[in-house]
Design a protein around this motif. Structure first.
Motif, PDB file in Angstrom:
ATOM      1  N   PHE A  65      33.361  40.504  50.585  1.00 54.31           N
ATOM      2  CA  PHE A  65      33.127  41.492  49.536  1.00 54.31           C
ATOM      3  C   PHE A  65      32.660  42.800  50.179  1.00 54.31           C
ATOM      4  O   PHE A  65      32.075  42.796  51.271  1.00 54.31           O
ATOM      5  CB  PHE A  65      32.061  41.012  48.558  1.00 54.31           C
ATOM      6  N   SER A  74      32.829  45.165  45.227  1.00 52.84           N
ATOM      7  CA  SER A  74      34.252  44.952  44.988  1.00 52.84           C
ATOM      8  C   SER A  74      34.507  43.507  44.566  1.00 52.84           C
ATOM      9  O   SER A  74      33.632  42.636  44.663  1.00 52.84           O
ATOM     10  CB  SER A  74      35.054  45.234  46.260  1.00 52.84           C
ATOM     11  N   ARG A  75      35.725  43.255  44.126  1.00 49.74           N
ATOM     12  CA  ARG A  75      36.192  41.884  44.029  1.00 49.74           C
ATOM     13  C   ARG A  75      36.349  41.331  45.443  1.00 49.74           C
ATOM     14  O   ARG A  75      36.350  42.080  46.418  1.00 49.74           O
ATOM     15  CB  ARG A  75      37.531  41.825  43.304  1.00 49.74           C
ATOM     16  N   GLN A  76      36.496  40.016  45.562  1.00 50.78           N
ATOM     17  CA  GLN A  76      36.690  39.436  46.892  1.00 50.78           C
ATOM     18  C   GLN A  76      37.999  39.950  47.477  1.00 50.78           C
ATOM     19  O   GLN A  76      39.025  40.000  46.790  1.00 50.78           O
ATOM     20  CB  GLN A  76      36.710  37.919  46.843  1.00 50.78           C
ATOM     21  N   GLN A  77      37.948  40.316  48.755  1.00 55.05           N
ATOM     22  CA  GLN A  77      39.108  40.871  49.444  1.00 55.05           C
ATOM     23  C   GLN A  77      39.673  39.853  50.428  1.00 55.05           C
ATOM     24  O   GLN A  77      38.928  39.226  51.180  1.00 55.05           O
ATOM     25  CB  GLN A  77      38.723  42.151  50.176  1.00 55.05           C
ATOM     26  N   GLU A 108      45.455  43.046  50.520  1.00 58.15           N
ATOM     27  CA  GLU A 108      45.591  42.026  49.494  1.00 58.15           C
ATOM     28  C   GLU A 108      46.853  41.214  49.798  1.00 58.15           C
ATOM     29  O   GLU A 108      47.946  41.783  49.923  1.00 58.15           O
ATOM     30  CB  GLU A 108      45.680  42.673  48.110  1.00 58.15           C
ATOM     31  N   GLU A 120      47.773  42.574  39.494  1.00 60.82           N
ATOM     32  CA  GLU A 120      46.489  42.007  39.932  1.00 60.82           C
ATOM     33  C   GLU A 120      46.077  42.585  41.281  1.00 60.82           C
ATOM     34  O   GLU A 120      44.909  42.929  41.501  1.00 60.82           O
ATOM     35  CB  GLU A 120      46.591  40.488  40.013  1.00 60.82           C
ATOM     36  N   ASN A 124      42.760  44.762  42.224  1.00 65.86           N
ATOM     37  CA  ASN A 124      41.840  44.305  43.265  1.00 65.86           C
ATOM     38  C   ASN A 124      41.588  45.415  44.286  1.00 65.86           C
ATOM     39  O   ASN A 124      40.450  45.648  44.702  1.00 65.86           O
ATOM     40  CB  ASN A 124      42.412  43.066  43.954  1.00 65.86           C
ATOM     41  N   SER A 127      39.261  48.062  42.982  1.00 68.62           N
ATOM     42  CA  SER A 127      37.835  47.718  42.951  1.00 68.62           C
ATOM     43  C   SER A 127      37.132  48.136  44.228  1.00 68.62           C
ATOM     44  O   SER A 127      35.911  48.347  44.241  1.00 68.62           O
ATOM     45  CB  SER A 127      37.650  46.215  42.707  1.00 68.62           C
TER      46      SER A 127
END
Length: 284
Positions: A65, A74-77, A108, A120, A124, A127
């Motif tokens: 993160f 952030s969302r998980q990367q 991603e 999606e 991501n 974020s």
């Protein structure tokens, strides 16, 4: 071919192309893994090893993160390209948290690209790109690594100061035309500062931006349109090689951003006053 383009026999080019072919074959082999989550992790590991071949030694390829000094996260990367020699990283159990100032790029990874997974992936990436690398206007770009001279404040909406986000898929269920349309539609609803910098589908296409001559095709702020590169064109290369080239181009100039530790970690303010100790040595 121009003077700035590599010869067909360039050793680095041939090595990177060989690594790309190997990565494609290994991602195909990952299809043997029946569990969707484990299959995705297998492909992430293949891509991590591929990118490790061109990432300079001053960076690590990690997962976790990303946080900023305002407490945002952030969302998980899937993959994070992070400096290893200047900023700390924080661990809670098996989860890693990286200050946004330490991060040069995020990637991603998607097993298969379709409209849903592309949208999606764009969310991501956004974020991360919404996090504040300027530290509220107090961070600086540093020349010469640790101990260098601060030269200019870190700025928002400046391609040279922002981290980059890349989307990579092992395969796709849609045509390149459909992916192009979905990408265009998604960007129209977003500020340029959170646009992904490129989209790669192994063996199928590489999507970046139309920009003025000699400018990076990943620069979203000066883009006049989207550029689709198909490996079937005679002068084009495997899309994973395009990704490696653009990532290498970015990492060679990615700035070191300094942040005051106290923007992340608080220290005590209240103390008990007392007299300074006598530093004199008593006579015998």
């Amino acid at each position: 071919m121009t003077d700035s383009e590599p010869a067909q026999s360039s050793i680095p080019r041939r090595i990177i192309e060989a690594h790309a072919r190997e990565a494609i074959e290994r991602m195909r082999t990952a299809d043997l893994v029946t569990h969707p989550g484990e299959r995705g992790r297998a492909r992430e590991e293949v891509l991590r090893q591929y990118l490790a071949e061109i990432v300079p030694t001053g960076f690590d390829v990690a997962t976790g993160f990303i946080i900023d000094s305002h407490g945002e996260q952030s969302r998980q990367q899937d993959l994070i390209i992070v400096r290893r020699d200047y900023h700390p990283r924080f661990q809670v159990g098996g989860a890693f948290y990286f200050p946004v100032e330490a991060v040069a790029a995020v990637i991603e990874v998607k097993s298969s690209l379709n409209r849903s997974t592309l949208l999606e992936a764009i969310r991501n990436a956004g974020s991360v790109k919404r996090l504040d690398r300027t530290g509220g206007g107090q961070n600086y770009l540093v020349v010469g690594g640790g101990g260098g001279m601060s030269v200019e404040p870190a700025q928002k909406d400046n391609d040279r100061h922002e981290l980059k986000s890349f989307i990579v898929a092992a395969s796709t269920d849609v045509s390149w035309q459909a992916a192009h349309r979905t990408f265009d539609e998604a960007l129209q609803a977003l500020p340029r500062s959170v646009w992904p910098n490129s989209l790669t589908v192994a063996e199928k296409f590489y999507l970046a931006y139309q920009v003025p001559d000699e400018k990076p095709r990943t620069d979203v702020h000066i883009a006049t349109g989207v550029a689709m590169y198909l490996p079937s064109e005679e002068t084009n290369v495997e899309p994973l090689v395009d990704l490696a080239g653009d990532l290498w181009s970015w990492l060679r100039v990615a700035p070191l951003i300094d942040v005051a530790p106290l923007r992340y970690v608080a220290t005590s303010d209240t103390y008990l006053p007392g007299a300074a100790p006598d530093a004199s040595v008593p006579e015998e």
